[in-house]
Design an enzyme around this catalytic site. Structure first.
Site, short mmCIF file in Angstrom:
data_model
loop_
_atom_site.label_atom_id
_atom_site.label_comp_id
_atom_site.label_asym_id
_atom_site.label_seq_id
_atom_site.Cartn_x
_atom_site.Cartn_y
_atom_site.Cartn_z
N ILE A 93 0.95 -0.99 -0.16
CA ILE A 93 0.08 0.04 0.04
C ILE A 93 0.84 1.30 -0.26
CG2 ILE A 93 -1.98 1.31 1.03
CD1 ILE A 93 -2.51 -1.64 2.40
N LYS A 142 1.88 -7.96 9.37
CA LYS A 142 0.18 -7.96 9.00
C LYS A 142 -0.34 -9.15 8.89
CE LYS A 142 0.86 -7.69 4.16
NZ LYS A 142 0.41 -7.26 2.77
N SER A 153 -7.48 -1.36 10.34
CA SER A 153 -7.94 -2.54 9.46
C SER A 153 -9.37 -2.81 10.12
CB SER A 153 -7.16 -3.85 9.94
OG SER A 153 -7.73 -4.80 9.36
N TYR A 169 -2.70 -9.61 16.05
CA TYR A 169 -2.44 -8.62 14.68
C TYR A 169 -3.72 -7.58 14.80
CZ TYR A 169 -3.15 -6.38 10.43
OH TYR A 169 -3.15 -5.20 9.54
N LYS A 192 -3.51 -3.49 16.17
CA LYS A 192 -4.06 -2.19 15.50
C LYS A 192 -4.92 -1.59 16.54
CE LYS A 192 -2.03 -2.74 11.59
NZ LYS A 192 -1.02 -1.80 11.37
N TYR A 217 -8.80 -0.12 6.76
CA TYR A 217 -9.26 -0.57 5.43
C TYR A 217 -9.77 -1.64 5.66
CZ TYR A 217 -4.34 1.76 5.16
OH TYR A 217 -3.33 2.53 5.29
N ASN A 244 -10.13 -4.83 2.28
CA ASN A 244 -9.54 -5.75 1.70
C ASN A 244 -8.72 -5.05 0.38
OD1 ASN A 244 -11.22 -7.24 3.36
ND2 ASN A 244 -10.18 -9.08 2.71
N ARG A 284 -11.54 -21.64 7.10
CA ARG A 284 -10.51 -21.43 7.89
C ARG A 284 -10.78 -20.74 9.30
NH1 ARG A 284 -6.86 -16.87 4.74
NH2 ARG A 284 -8.64 -15.83 5.25
P1 NAD Z 1 3.45 -4.66 3.54
O1 NAD Z 1 4.02 -5.79 4.34
O2 NAD Z 1 3.26 -4.81 2.04
O3 NAD Z 1 4.06 -3.32 3.88
C1 NAD Z 1 4.65 -3.10 5.18
C2 NAD Z 1 6.04 -2.34 4.81
O4 NAD Z 1 6.55 -1.93 6.25
C3 NAD Z 1 6.99 -3.28 4.26
O5 NAD Z 1 7.90 -2.59 3.49
C4 NAD Z 1 7.94 -3.78 5.34
O6 NAD Z 1 9.30 -4.01 5.04
C5 NAD Z 1 7.70 -2.63 6.25
N1 NAD Z 1 8.22 -2.73 7.97
C6 NAD Z 1 7.37 -3.48 8.85
N2 NAD Z 1 8.08 -3.51 9.87
C7 NAD Z 1 8.56 -2.39 9.96
C8 NAD Z 1 9.24 -1.61 11.00
N3 NAD Z 1 9.57 -2.02 12.23
N4 NAD Z 1 10.28 -0.56 10.47
C9 NAD Z 1 10.13 -0.08 9.27
N5 NAD Z 1 9.71 -0.71 8.44
C10 NAD Z 1 8.82 -1.90 8.43
O7 NAD Z 1 2.04 -4.32 3.92
P2 NAD Z 1 0.86 -3.37 3.22
O8 NAD Z 1 -0.19 -4.51 2.70
O9 NAD Z 1 1.19 -2.61 2.40
O10 NAD Z 1 0.18 -2.85 4.68
C11 NAD Z 1 0.41 -1.60 5.13
C12 NAD Z 1 -0.18 -1.52 6.41
O11 NAD Z 1 -1.49 -1.52 6.32
C13 NAD Z 1 0.20 -2.55 7.55
O12 NAD Z 1 0.27 -1.56 8.68
C14 NAD Z 1 -0.94 -3.28 7.50
O13 NAD Z 1 -0.92 -3.79 8.58
C15 NAD Z 1 -2.13 -2.45 7.13
N6 NAD Z 1 -3.20 -3.07 6.57
C16 NAD Z 1 -2.98 -3.81 5.51
C17 NAD Z 1 -4.12 -4.66 5.10
C18 NAD Z 1 -3.81 -5.47 3.92
O14 NAD Z 1 -4.61 -6.46 3.42
N7 NAD Z 1 -2.85 -5.37 2.96
C19 NAD Z 1 -5.36 -4.55 5.45
C20 NAD Z 1 -5.49 -3.72 6.62
C21 NAD Z 1 -4.38 -2.90 7.00
N1 UFG Z 2 -9.93 -17.55 1.19
C1 UFG Z 2 -10.08 -18.64 0.40
N2 UFG Z 2 -8.93 -19.29 0.14
C2 UFG Z 2 -7.42 -18.75 0.41
C3 UFG Z 2 -7.64 -17.22 0.81
C4 UFG Z 2 -8.68 -16.82 1.30
O1 UFG Z 2 -11.14 -19.20 0.28
O2 UFG Z 2 -6.69 -19.39 -0.18
C5 UFG Z 2 -11.29 -16.91 1.61
C6 UFG Z 2 -11.35 -16.58 2.96
O3 UFG Z 2 -11.89 -17.37 3.70
C7 UFG Z 2 -12.14 -15.10 2.93
C8 UFG Z 2 -11.89 -14.54 1.76
O4 UFG Z 2 -11.29 -15.70 0.91
O5 UFG Z 2 -13.45 -15.67 3.00
C9 UFG Z 2 -10.74 -13.37 1.96
O6 UFG Z 2 -9.64 -13.87 2.68
P1 UFG Z 2 -8.40 -12.94 2.76
O7 UFG Z 2 -7.38 -13.73 3.59
O8 UFG Z 2 -7.81 -12.40 1.50
O9 UFG Z 2 -8.93 -11.69 3.48
P2 UFG Z 2 -9.45 -11.51 5.08
O10 UFG Z 2 -10.71 -10.89 4.95
O11 UFG Z 2 -9.48 -12.82 5.78
O12 UFG Z 2 -8.25 -10.84 5.84
C10 UFG Z 2 -7.72 -9.76 5.25
C11 UFG Z 2 -6.44 -9.54 5.86
C12 UFG Z 2 -6.35 -9.30 7.37
C13 UFG Z 2 -7.40 -7.89 7.44
C14 UFG Z 2 -8.59 -8.10 6.75
C15 UFG Z 2 -9.46 -7.06 7.18
O13 UFG Z 2 -5.49 -10.76 5.77
O14 UFG Z 2 -5.20 -8.75 7.73
O15 UFG Z 2 -8.47 -8.28 5.46
O16 UFG Z 2 -8.70 -5.75 6.63
F1 UFG Z 2 -7.43 -7.63 8.92
#
Ligand code: NAD
Ligand code: UFG
Length: 342
Positions: A12, A84, A124, A148, A152, A176, A178, A291
């Site tokens: 992101i 994450k 999240s 996790y 948050k 956020y 998904n 799951r």
């Molecule tokens: P990502 O892992 O791709 O990006 C996180 C970045 O932070 C990485 O580049 C990692 O190297 C860096 N990082 C981790 N710990 C660190 C530290 N202690 N110091 C410096 N750098 C560090 O993840 P993302 O999907 O881009 O997510 C960004 C943020 O959004 C995270 O805080 C995550 O929890 C949150 N978030 C993500 C999702 C999702 O599904 N991707 C959903 C909800 C919230």
């Molecule tokens: N799913 C499958 N097969 C897979 C992976 C996922 O069927 O191999 C299904 C899950 O059961 C769920 C849906 O696809 O019904 C979405 O699953 P994701 O793992 O993609 O996403 P989640 O909503 O479970 O969780 C994600 C992030 C969490 C975050 C959450 C809400 O992994 O960290 O979205 O932001 F907290």
């Protein structure tokens, strides 16, 4: 504005750096590359035709923060850095609380020392736990079900307490749903390490031929087709939400909480069909048991962000899968494909 982006090399973070630079802002990135690759930032520079100052290090390193805040005058911080993976957080809770909670607190302290008041924090939808109803509003009860999610929520609570005590603090909490998809250039996208935990990157790897089939976790949920329903949001819409949030709320004291989602729910089987259509590749799947910890349905009421930030997701499911496929088919091994051959 000049903005410190922690975790700016991540999924992101890279898309948000592009959106910030294209909106005329400047960014400085701090990342320890624990879950990302330096090539990702080279690609951001390529898209924006601009150099980005990058610090490699930990956001929990107070001495490094001192150095960065001394070298740059920031208008605000966007704080993505954190770990994450839900399953990993159950195995290594202490790591999650240190990396996500303690490190955030160290960042808030550095900001206070340097008089930087505005921060956007990546929260999240997981903080809602198993919602009693959908769509989910910001004032719904919270109740995360894993370390996790609790990490948050703890950071959110620290920000709320800090805002009550320090009348200059401006905390913007974005929950956020998904995030999926990739930048339309196909140059940046999601590059998970190992076997993807999340649906979209797993499907992408099946379509490109890296994995044989998708396991669909449960087909007996009380949903439209029995599979899990989520609010998938294009990562570029999410990135633009950060730009709107920091532009609209910069300097407005207090804590502000927003859902960032599209407001509509998509099932696992709908996502599989959309991906097969966009990629023109088969996406074989098999129904597997549920799951542990998954909820049946999770989607946002995102009207608060629309009213107060003037932000709304513009891209639809077709854009999400088409852009994901553009990235995945051009970079089947993620950023490693290009950097290893250089
Ligand atoms: P990502 O892992 O791709 O990006 C996180 C970045 O932070 C990485 O580049 C990692 O190297 C860096 N990082 C981790 N710990 C660190 C530290 N202690 N110091 C410096 N750098 C560090 O993840 P993302 O999907 O881009 O997510 C960004 C943020 O959004 C995270 O805080 C995550 O929890 C949150 N978030 C993500 C999702 C999702 O599904 N991707 C959903 C909800 C919230
Ligand atoms: N799913 C499958 N097969 C897979 C992976 C996922 O069927 O191999 C299904 C899950 O059961 C769920 C849906 O696809 O019904 C979405 O699953 P994701 O793992 O993609 O996403 P989640 O909503 O479970 O969780 C994600 C992030 C969490 C975050 C959450 C809400 O992994 O960290 O979205 O932001 F907290």
């Amino acid at each position: 504005m000049n903005i410190l982006v922690t975790g700016g090399a991540g999924y992101i973070g890279t898309h948000t750096c592009v959106a910030l630079l294209q909106a005329g802002h400047q960014v400085v990135v701090l990342d320890n590359f624990s879950n990302s690759h330096p090539e990702a930032l080279a690609r951001v520079e390529q898209i924006c035709q601009q150099r980005i100052p990058v610090y490699q290090g930990d956001v929990g390193d107070a001495d490094l923060l001192e150095q960065i805040f001394t070298a740059h005058a920031f208008d605000g911080v966007i704080h993505f850095a954190g770990a994450k993976a839900v399953g990993e957080s159950v195995e290594k809770p202490l790591y999650y609380y240190r990396n996500n909670v303690t490190a955030s607190q160290t960042l808030f302290e550095a900001m206070q020392r340097f008089g930087v008041n505005t921060i956007v924090f990546s929260s999240s939808a997981t903080v809602y736990g198993d919602p009693h109803a959908v769509p989910i509003l910001e004032d719904f009860p919270t109740g995360p079900t894993n370390p996790y999610g609790r990490s948050k929520l703890m950071v959110e609570e620290i920000m709320q307490d800090h805002a009550r005590a320090d009348q200059t603090f401006n905390g913007i909490i974005l929950r956020y749903f998904n995030p999926v998809g990739a930048h339309e250039s196909g140059l940046i996208g999601e590059d998970p390490n190992g076997i993807p935990n999340n649906l979209m990157p797993f499907i992408a790897q099946v379509a490109v031929g890296k994995r044989a089939q998708l396991a669909v976790f449960g087909d007996d949920y009380p949903t439209k087709d029995g599979t899990g329903v989520r609010d998938y949001i294009h990562v570029c819409d999410l990135a633009e939400g950060h730009v709107k949030a920091i532009e609209r709320l910069h300097g407005q004291a207090g804590c502000h909480v927003f859902n960032l989602g599209t407001g509509s729910g998509v099932s696992v089987l709908e996502m599989v069909a959309a991906y097969a259509d966009a990629s023109q590749r088969p996406v074989p799947y098999a129904i597997a048991p549920r799951r542990a910890g998954d909820v049946a349905q999770c989607y946002a009421d995102a009207s608060k962000a629309q009213q107060l930030l003037g932000w709304q997701a513009k891209r639809d499911l077709r854009d999400m899968v088409a852009d994901s496929w553009h990235w995945q088919s051009g970079n089947p091994d993620g950023y490693r494909s290009s950097s290893d051959s250089e």
